[in-house]
Write a protein that holds these residues in place. Structure first.
Motif, PDB file in Angstrom:
ATOM      1  N   THR A  90       1.017  -1.223   0.167  1.00 54.68           N
ATOM      2  CA  THR A  90       0.042   0.097  -0.169  1.00 54.68           C
ATOM      3  C   THR A  90       1.004   0.874   0.153  1.00 54.68           C
ATOM      4  OG1 THR A  90      -2.051  -1.168   1.432  1.00 54.68           O
ATOM      5  CG2 THR A  90      -1.838   0.489   1.109  1.00 54.68           C
ATOM      6  N   THR A  91       2.206   1.828   0.859  1.00 56.23           N
ATOM      7  CA  THR A  91       2.783   1.785   0.685  1.00 56.23           C
ATOM      8  C   THR A  91       3.606   2.953  -0.431  1.00 56.23           C
ATOM      9  OG1 THR A  91       3.187   1.427   3.571  1.00 56.23           O
ATOM     10  CG2 THR A  91       4.830   3.447   2.020  1.00 56.23           C
ATOM     11  N   MET A  92       3.910   2.189  -1.744  1.00 60.65           N
ATOM     12  CA  MET A  92       4.199   1.968  -2.425  1.00 60.65           C
ATOM     13  C   MET A  92       3.484   2.782  -3.197  1.00 60.65           C
ATOM     14  SD  MET A  92       6.151  -1.091  -4.642  1.00 60.65           S
ATOM     15  CE  MET A  92       4.229  -1.454  -5.324  1.00 60.65           C
ATOM     16  N   LYS A  93       2.491   2.036  -3.391  1.00 57.72           N
ATOM     17  CA  LYS A  93       1.314   2.014  -4.703  1.00 57.72           C
ATOM     18  C   LYS A  93       0.972   3.272  -4.119  1.00 57.72           C
ATOM     19  CE  LYS A  93      -0.508  -2.639  -5.906  1.00 57.72           C
ATOM     20  NZ  LYS A  93      -1.642  -3.499  -5.691  1.00 57.72           N
ATOM     21  N   MET A  94       1.109   4.121  -3.252  1.00 58.43           N
ATOM     22  CA  MET A  94       0.731   5.371  -3.093  1.00 58.43           C
ATOM     23  C   MET A  94       1.230   6.309  -3.950  1.00 58.43           C
ATOM     24  SD  MET A  94      -0.429   6.334   0.809  1.00 58.43           S
ATOM     25  CE  MET A  94       0.012   5.132   1.532  1.00 58.43           C
ATOM     26  N   ILE A  95       2.492   6.149  -4.139  1.00 63.25           N
ATOM     27  CA  ILE A  95       3.598   6.874  -4.764  1.00 63.25           C
ATOM     28  C   ILE A  95       3.426   7.091  -6.434  1.00 63.25           C
ATOM     29  CG2 ILE A  95       6.000   6.970  -5.862  1.00 63.25           C
ATOM     30  CD1 ILE A  95       7.032   5.279  -2.784  1.00 63.25           C
ATOM     31  N   ASN A  96       2.719   6.033  -6.452  1.00 58.06           N
ATOM     32  CA  ASN A  96       2.034   6.587  -8.235  1.00 58.06           C
ATOM     33  C   ASN A  96       0.705   6.282  -8.063  1.00 58.06           C
ATOM     34  OD1 ASN A  96       0.938   3.811  -8.082  1.00 58.06           O
ATOM     35  ND2 ASN A  96       2.130   3.243  -9.773  1.00 58.06           N
ATOM     36  N   ARG A  97       0.318   6.219  -6.968  1.00 59.99           N
ATOM     37  CA  ARG A  97      -1.079   6.956  -6.962  1.00 59.99           C
ATOM     38  C   ARG A  97      -2.267   6.043  -7.731  1.00 59.99           C
ATOM     39  NH1 ARG A  97      -2.754  12.444  -8.515  1.00 59.99           N
ATOM     40  NH2 ARG A  97      -4.529  12.560  -8.227  1.00 59.99           N
TER      41      ARG A  97
END
Length: 369
Positions: A90-97
């Protein structure tokens, strides 16, 4: 605005530079860790800064990610490791929204990701997933060229880039460009996934357990190839894994995460193995921490013996690790084996006692992977 790739929101670009894999900047990036300084050369990566980032889903009592902050320098390969459901993906996927943050700030080269159209943002961030996600009805060349086509690249430029990237991931363009995904092995498909993520030369790559679905032998080969590739391209990479050994092998720094993506320790592999921050981190290391550390220490860190002490034909290059030397010693049963230079000449010897002395002296070089 001038951009590093057509329409890129991040890096400045010199339109006169050739279309090549390595980015336009060959400057060195200094990476600050909690206890050491590492230098990464030939970086074409971007600076990522997450500040107080949280994700709260409706009707859930606790946040999926709570107050996550991290500073990632250009060219760093950061490993997120933690149990299933802790919030690392989830944290990683917030970087590319792909997942929108509830609060906090995420900046790439000083620019807030929320200020960009999400689809446009994702075209400039490489993304590799465990399931690979190749389009089955497209050829390999067409799969790799998806993002460049969306960015308006010419057919000639796309074709050149496809050939270049296939060569980079060690697949012959003449053999593989016109094949379809079903005609490739799992390992070959994974390489194509990496090539596609690199197609538009993005400064940032997000990798969600990309090698997790492969068998152990293929996984190790892909890891070695990926490290070789990263040495050349110097992208800024966030890499999610469940496998602590993979994190140690690949990462410049490792973030050991617990529930709600809380950072229990964020440091180099060597420092985490030597000094885990708490019992939770130690549980991830598990047994055999000394052997894991040997894989991070070069042969040259040991007090080597004379070449005349070497026994048998088995040797280890001076550029390899103490783990490689130990494996060779166990395999041969010899009291000492030869250490070779770049010309493959035996210039020294190494024994189990000399390897043990390194661990006893706690001699993990600062900044080593």
């Amino acid at each position: 605005m001038t951009d590093s790739i057509p329409g890129s929101p991040f890096r400045p670009h010199d339109d006169t530079r050739p279309n090549k894999l390595i980015g336009s900047s060959s400057a060195e990036a200094t990476i600050a860790t909690t206890t050491s300084i590492t230098t990464v050369k030939n970086t074409s990566g971007a600076h990522i800064e997450l500040t107080g980032v949280s994700k709260v889903y409706p009707n859930q009592a606790a946040p999926a990610v709570e107050n996550f902050s991290m500073d990632v320098q250009p060219g760093e390969l950061i490993m997120f490791v933690g149990p299933s459901g802790c919030g690392k993906t989830t944290t990683m996927k917030m970087i590319n929204r792909i997942i929108e943050p509830t609060s906090g700030s995420i900046q790439i080269d000083g620019k807030d990701v929320l200020s960009f159209d999400p689809n446009e943002l994702r075209r400039h961030i490489g993304y590799v997933i465990q399931q690979i996600g190749l389009f089955p009805h497209m050829t390999i060349a067409e799969n790799i060229g998806v993002v460049p086509r969306l960015l308006g690249w010419s057919k000639t430029k796309i074709a050149s880039r496809v050939d270049e990237l296939l060569s980079v991931v060690q697949l012959d363009p003449g053999t593989f460009a016109d094949r379809y995904p079903k005609q490739l092995s799992g390992g070959q498909q994974q390489r194509i996934g990496v090539a596609r993520a690199l197609a538009a030369d993005p400064p940032v790559m997000l990798m969600d357990e990309p090698f997790g679905a492969t068998d152990p032998i293929t996984r190790e080969k892909l890891q070695i190839e990926f490290l070789r590739l990263q040495e050349s391209i110097g992208k800024t990479i966030i890499f999610v894994t469940h496998d602590f050994d993979e994190a140690v092998r690949l990462g410049d720094r490792i973030a050991v995460l617990s529930d709600r993506s809380q950072i229990e320790q964020f440091d180099t592999p060597a420092n985490i193995l030597t000094t885990p921050a708490n019992d939770y981190v130690a549980s991830f290391i598990g047994h055999g921490a000394a052997l894991k550390r040997l894989a991070l220490i070069p042969v040259t860190a040991a007090r080597l013996g004379p070449a005349s002490a070497a026994v048998g034909r088995i040797t280890v290059p001076a550029s390899e690790t103490l783990r490689d030397a130990l494996d060779a010693l166990v395999l041969t049963g010899a009291p000492a084996i030869g250490v070779t230079d770049e010309a493959m000449r035996v210039v020294a010897s190494i024994s189990v006692d000399q390897i043990s002395a390194v661990l006893g002296a706690d001699a993990v070089p600062r900044g080593e992977r």
